[in-house]
Design a protein around this motif. Structure first.
Motif, short mmCIF file in Angstrom:
data_model
loop_
_atom_site.label_atom_id
_atom_site.label_comp_id
_atom_site.label_asym_id
_atom_site.label_seq_id
_atom_site.Cartn_x
_atom_site.Cartn_y
_atom_site.Cartn_z
N ARG A 1 -11.87 -13.42 -4.88
CA ARG A 1 -11.51 -14.08 -3.62
C ARG A 1 -12.66 -14.95 -3.12
O ARG A 1 -13.82 -14.52 -3.09
N SER A 2 -12.33 -16.16 -2.70
CA SER A 2 -13.34 -17.08 -2.15
C SER A 2 -13.23 -17.21 -0.64
O SER A 2 -14.04 -17.87 -0.01
N THR A 3 -12.20 -16.57 -0.06
CA THR A 3 -12.02 -16.59 1.39
C THR A 3 -12.05 -15.16 1.92
O THR A 3 -11.91 -14.19 1.17
N SER A 4 -12.23 -15.03 3.22
CA SER A 4 -12.31 -13.71 3.85
C SER A 4 -10.96 -12.99 3.77
O SER A 4 -9.90 -13.62 3.96
N PRO A 5 -10.96 -11.68 3.47
CA PRO A 5 -12.13 -10.84 3.19
C PRO A 5 -12.56 -10.96 1.73
O PRO A 5 -11.73 -11.00 0.83
N ARG A 6 -13.87 -11.00 1.52
CA ARG A 6 -14.43 -11.05 0.17
C ARG A 6 -14.92 -9.66 -0.22
O ARG A 6 -15.28 -8.86 0.65
#
Length: 236
Positions: free
Chosen positions: A193-198
């Motif tokens: 994942r590159s976006t929150s949550p990571r």
């Protein structure tokens, strides 16, 4: 017939287009043919490697599984390139932590073809197929492969150590059968994942084939994911 003329049953997309021209086919018809043969698993074609068509799926399967097999065997010589001796720490890290670096690929007896299918292409494909996830952003690049972790199911007592304040979230599937490979793919998907949550690997806990713990600064905590054979359990 064309694939038999080249090593390993791989042809370039350009070659496929040229064959199509000889048969009176346009580019779009060639792509449709490739997609159809791919749906039947007679060919393998991946958008992440748009320049190559795998006309011999077995070659690609053998290449991918060689990395996983390295974590299961005690005497890896049969998988190594001639004259190479695998550093003990390298295999130990793969077997105990599921971590390997690109350097490992230099030791395996894998045959790559310059510009057509290289070590970098293999890494790209393994990430695309949710088999591995990167754990470092700078060289030397390291990767996590959940399928290589030690095999062990946690007991009920061991599970209680991870969460004493709430019950786990259960993910159940039809007929109480977990689709093959989905647990490892879920771990990789979260780590990519590159976006929150990571999520990152929880370094102080032993990761297992059926029990992986991830940290998340975005969630201000850690998440434990467990494969319980008939369902998945997620602890926070």
């Amino acid at each position: 017939e064309e694939s038999l003329k080249v090593a390993h049953g791989m042809v370039t997309l350009d070659t496929c287009e040229q064959i199509g021209i000889k048969l009176g086919m346009g580019k779009q018809e060639v792509y449709q043919c490739i997609e159809y043969l791919n749906s039947l698993s007679l060919f393998l074609y991946f958008s992440v490697l748009p320049h190559v068509v795998f006309t011999n799926p077995q070659y690609l399967l053998d290449t991918v599984t060689s990395l996983i097999r390295m974590s299961f065997i005690d005497y890896p010589e049969e998988l190594l390139a001639k004259g190479f001796i695998l550093p003990p720490d390298m295999q130990r890290k793969l077997r105990r932590e599921g971590i390997f670096s690109e350097e490992l690929l230099h030791y395996l007896s894998l045959e790559f073809i310059p510009d057509l299918f290289t070590k970098d292409h293999l890494i790209q494909l393994l990430q695309y197929l949710f088999i591995i996830a990167p754990v470092s952003e700078t060289a030397p690049f390291r990767y996590f492969i959940p399928s290589a972790l030690p095999t062990h199911y946690l007991s009920e007592e061991e599970k209680k150590e991870f969460s004493q304040s709430c019950e786990p979230l259960l993910l159940c599937f039809k007929h109480k059968v977990i689709p093959q490979g989905i647990f490892a793919a879920l771990i990789v998907a979260l780590m990519k994942r590159s976006t929150s949550p990571r999520f990152t690997l929880h370094e102080s806990i032993q990761q297992l084939r059926y029990s992986v713990h991830l940290d998340s600064d975005d969630l201000d905590g850690s998440v434990g994911l467990m494969d319980c054979q008939n369902w998945l359990e997620i602890y926070y």
